[in-house]
Write an enzyme that holds these catalytic residues in place. Structure first.
Site, PDB file in Angstrom:
ATOM      1  N   GLU A  88       0.663  -1.325   0.017  1.00 50.12           N
ATOM      2  CA  GLU A  88      -0.022  -0.064   0.040  1.00 50.12           C
ATOM      3  C   GLU A  88       0.702   1.087  -0.011  1.00 50.12           C
ATOM      4  O   GLU A  88       0.925   1.995   0.834  1.00 50.12           O
ATOM      5  CB  GLU A  88      -0.819  -0.048   1.156  1.00 50.12           C
ATOM      6  CG  GLU A  88      -2.122  -1.228   1.107  1.00 50.12           C
ATOM      7  CD  GLU A  88      -2.885  -1.090   2.266  1.00 50.12           C
ATOM      8  OE1 GLU A  88      -3.231  -0.092   3.179  1.00 50.12           O
ATOM      9  OE2 GLU A  88      -3.894  -1.990   2.099  1.00 50.12           O
TER      10      GLU A  88
ATOM     11  N   GLU B 108      -5.735  -8.517   0.990  1.00 54.43           N
ATOM     12  CA  GLU B 108      -6.171  -8.171   2.209  1.00 54.43           C
ATOM     13  C   GLU B 108      -7.889  -7.783   2.022  1.00 54.43           C
ATOM     14  O   GLU B 108      -8.219  -7.226   0.945  1.00 54.43           O
ATOM     15  CB  GLU B 108      -5.732  -6.714   2.613  1.00 54.43           C
ATOM     16  CG  GLU B 108      -4.243  -6.976   3.366  1.00 54.43           C
ATOM     17  CD  GLU B 108      -3.626  -5.673   4.035  1.00 54.43           C
ATOM     18  OE1 GLU B 108      -4.603  -4.872   4.614  1.00 54.43           O
ATOM     19  OE2 GLU B 108      -2.394  -5.621   3.874  1.00 54.43           O
TER      20      GLU B 108
HETATM   21  C1  FCB Z   1      -4.324  -1.807   5.399  1.00 56.41           C
HETATM   22  C2  FCB Z   1      -3.042  -2.365   6.076  1.00 56.41           C
HETATM   23  C3  FCB Z   1      -3.178  -3.354   7.158  1.00 56.41           C
HETATM   24  C4  FCB Z   1      -4.374  -3.064   8.179  1.00 56.41           C
HETATM   25  C5  FCB Z   1      -5.442  -2.952   7.272  1.00 56.41           C
HETATM   26  C6  FCB Z   1      -6.892  -2.902   8.297  1.00 56.41           C
HETATM   27  O1  FCB Z   1      -4.420  -0.628   4.966  1.00 56.41           O
HETATM   28  O2  FCB Z   1      -2.540  -2.857   5.118  1.00 56.41           O
HETATM   29  O3  FCB Z   1      -1.760  -3.277   7.689  1.00 56.41           O
HETATM   30  O4  FCB Z   1      -4.017  -2.033   9.012  1.00 56.41           O
HETATM   31  O5  FCB Z   1      -5.636  -1.857   6.588  1.00 56.41           O
END
Ligand code: FCB
Length: 443
Positions: A166, A350
Site C-alpha cells: 500500500e 487483504e
Molecule cells: C490496511 C493495512 C493493514 C491493516 C488494514 C486494516 O491498510 O495494510 O496493515 O491495517 O488496512
C-alpha cells in the site's frame, strides 16, 4: 446453477504485518523503526498503545501457526521488519533477525502453508528517517540492499514476494495527513515519497529475480473504487479524478503507463521530481498484483447540481471503522483490473472488517457480521472468477487482533480474538466458519 467452488489451486490465507504482530521491539538486536518512534509520542495512538506487546509473535509464532492450521489455510502473508534485519537501515546485518524469519518460514513449510512475504509493510528503520526517509532517494538503494539480503537468505524457500504494501498509505497517511508514521504533513513530500517507493519497487523486482530465479514477484496496492454520488457531469469528473489519484497513481507507473494525466495536472507544483530513467525503472514485468479492498468511495463535487450529498450512513452497513460495506466494489474492481490491465494473477491480498468483538461467558466470540462480510466478498470473487478474472487467492485481514496502527489494539480485525494481557488467542465464530470454507474450497 452458479458455481460455488473455488479453483483447485486457490490460496486461502490470512495476512499480517511485522509491526502489528511481532512485539519484541527491543529484543535480539532489532533497531528502532519509525513506528516505534511515532507510537511513543503522546496522542498518536488510541489508548497509548505501542508495538509492545502486540501479539508477541516474535516468540509466539508457533501459536499463530497453530491457529492457521485450525483455519485450514494453505498460505500466510506476513511482512519482514527491516529494522530487525538491518537495524540502522544500512550497514550491519543482524543475524538474529534473519534467523527469526527463517524459523518462521521453516515452521510454515513444515505444515504445508505457503509463505507470501511482504518486504515493506511500513516499518522503516528510524535511522533512515533521520536522513529524510522515503523522501530521500538514498532510501531506494538502502531498500534494494535490504531486499537483496532477505531474498538471498530466504529465497530457496520463499517463492512469492511482495515488494511493498500500500504505497498510498505510506505516502499519504505518513506524509500528508500525518496519521501514520513518520507523521509528516506535506503534500509535495508525500508525492515524492510515493514516487521513490515505486522506483524502489521496480529495482527490488530485479534483485529478487536475480537472487531467486523461480520467484513470483508482485506488489500490493490498496484500492478504493469511486462511484459518483449523483448522475451529474461534475460528480463524474470528480470520480475520475479520485480514481486517478487513489487507484491509478500507483498502478499506472508500475505497468509502464506513467502517471495519470488528470491527477498530474491537479497536483500542480506538488508533482514529484522524476528522473528520465525512472519510468522504465518503475515498470519491470511482475507476476501478480496484490489487491487490498475494504471499501469504496462515493464521490461528490460540492459544486455539482446534486446539492450537498451526505455519504450514506446506514449503521447496519458500516464496520466499526465506519467503512461502508460494499462487496460489489470488489467485483467491479477485479473486473476493471482484468479488463484494463494484464496481470496474469490477482490475489485479494487483504479484505476484512473490524467489529467490537467481545469474549462472552461461553468462552466464545460471536461475530456474525464478520461472517457476513467475508461471505459477501467471497461471493463477489466467485462472480469475478465467472467473468474470467484470474483471482488465485484470498487473504483475510487479519489472523488475530493486533496493533492496528493509529487505532492501537482498539480495532479488532482478527479471525482470532487476542487477549493482549495473556496473549491467548481465541478463535471467533468467523474463524470456525472460515475453516469450513477453506476446507470445502467452496462457499
Ligand atoms: C490496511 C493495512 C493493514 C491493516 C488494514 C486494516 O491498510 O495494510 O496493515 O491495517 O488496512
Amino acid at each position: 446453477m452458479p458455481n460455488y467452488r473455488f479453483p483447485e489451486d486457490f490460496y486461502w490465507g490470512t495476512a499480517t504485518a511485522s509491526f502489528q504482530i511481532e512485539g519484541a521491539t527491543q529484543e535480539d538486536g532489532r533497531g528502532e523503526s519509525i513506528w516505534d518512534r511515532f507510537a511513543s509520542q503522546p496522542g498518536k495512538i488510541i489508548g497509548g498503545d505501542t508495538g509492545d506487546p502486540a501479539c508477541y509473535s516474535y516468540r509466539l509464532y508457533p501459536r499463530d501457526i497453530r491457529l492457521m492450521q485450525q483455519l485450514g489455510v494453505n498460505a500466510y502473508r506476513f511482512s519482514i521488519a527491516w529494522p530487525r534485519v538491518i537495524p540502522r537501515g544500512t550497514g550491519d546485518v543482524n543475524p538474529a533477525g534473519l534467523d527469526y524469519y527463517e524459523r518462521l518460514v521453516d515452521a510454515l513449510l513444515e505444515v504445508d502453508i505457503t509463505p507470501f512475504v511482504t518486504l515493506y509493510h511500513w516499518d522503516l528503520p528510524q535511522a533512515l528517517q533521520e536522513r529524510g526517509g522515503w523522501a530521500n532517494r538514498e532510501t531506494i538503494d538502502a531498500y534494494v540492499h535490504y531486499t537483496d539480503i532477505v531474498a538471498s537468505r530466504l529465497g530457496d524457500r520463499v517463492k512469492t514476494w511482495m515488494t511493498h504494501n500500500e504505497p498510498w498509505c505510506i505516502a499519504f497517511l505518513g506524509h500528508l495527513t500525518g496519521e501514520h508514521a513518520p507523521g509528516l504533513q506535506d503534500r509535495k513530500m508525500a508525492l515524492q515519497v510515493a514516487h521513490n517507493v515505486l522506483v524502489s519497487h521496480g529495482d527490488a523486482v530485479l534483485v529478487i529475480r536475480d537472487r531467486v530465479p523461480d520467484a513470483r514477484v508482485g506488489m500490493v496496492l490498496n484500492f478504493s473504487p469511486g462511484y459518483p454520488a449523483t448522475d451529474t457531469e461534475a460528480d463524474r469528473v470528480a470520480t475520475d479524478l479520485h480514481h486517478e489519484k487513489f487507484n491509478r497513481w500507483f498502478l499506472d507507473p508500475i505497468v509502464g503507463r506513467g502517471y495519470p494525466p488528470l491527477a498530474w495536472e491537479a497536483y500542480g507544483d506538488d508533482v514529484p521530481e522524476v528522473l528520465v530513467a525512472d519510468a522504465e525503472r518503475m515498470a519491470p514485468p511482475i507476476d501478480f498484483l496484490g489487491v487490498n479492498y475494504y471499501s469504496r468511495q462515493v464521490v461528490h463535487d460540492p459544486g455539482s447540481g446534486g446539492g450537498k450529498v451526505l455519504y450514506a450512513r446506514d449503521n447496519d452497513n458500516v464496520t466499526d471503522r465506519d467503512w461502508e460495506i460494499y462487496p460489489q466494489g470488489l467485483r467491479d474492481l477485479l473486473v476493471w483490473l482484468n479488463q484494463d490491465y494484464d496481470f496474469p494473477t490477482l490475489y485479494v491480498s487483504e479484505n476484512g472488517a473490524a467489529y467490537k468483538d467481545e469474549l462472552t461467558a461461553d468462552g466464545r466470540v460471536h461475530d456474525p457480521k464478520r461472517v457476513d462480510y467475508i461471505r459477501q466478498h467471497l461471493a463477489m470473487i466467485l462472480q469475478a472468477l465467472d467473468e474470467g478474472v484470474p483471482v488465485k487467492g484470498y487473504f483475510y485481514w487479519t489472523l488475530a487482533d493486533n496493533f492496528e496502527w493509529a487505532f492501537g489494539t482498539s480495532s479488532r480485525f482478527g479471525l482470532a480474538y487476542t487477549q493482549f494481557e495473556t496473549q491467548e488467542r481465541i478463535l471467533k465464530d468467523s474463524a470456525h466458519w472460515y475453516g469450513h470454507v477453506t476446507r470445502a474450497n467452496a462457499l
